[in-house]
Design a protein around this motif. Structure first.
Motif: not given
Length: 91
Positions: A47-63
């Protein structure tokens, strides 16, 4: 089960950021009943790795949270996110 330090070493995410994601409701590790230390499962690490992937795409935490909780599909989340990115910058 792994400690926050071990997860930090595996993922390259600081312990502080891991705790921040927990505070924001993105991670929910188990607690050791004897000492209340966080214990991260392989599922938590994925799950943390998925969070990191989406953060690299500049996706906000709420999304990211909505996506991980199943409130929105990956297609919709990425479509919404990409639509925002194609909007020209205000002058």
């Amino acid at each position: 089960m792994k400690s926050v330090k071990e997860v930090s070493m595996i993922t390259g995410v600081t312990e502080q950021n891991i705790r921040y994601y927990e505070k924001k409701g993105l991670l929910s590790p188990e607690r050791n009943r004897k000492n209340s230390y966080r214990e991260y499962s392989d599922r938590d690490i994925d799950r943390l790795k998925m969070i990191l992937l989406f953060r690299k795409l500049d996706m906000p935490l709420a999304e990211i949270k909505k996506l991980l909780e199943g409130d929105v599909t990956l297609d919709k989340a990425m479509g919404f996110h990409l639509d925002k990115d194609t909007t020209p910058f205000p002058r």
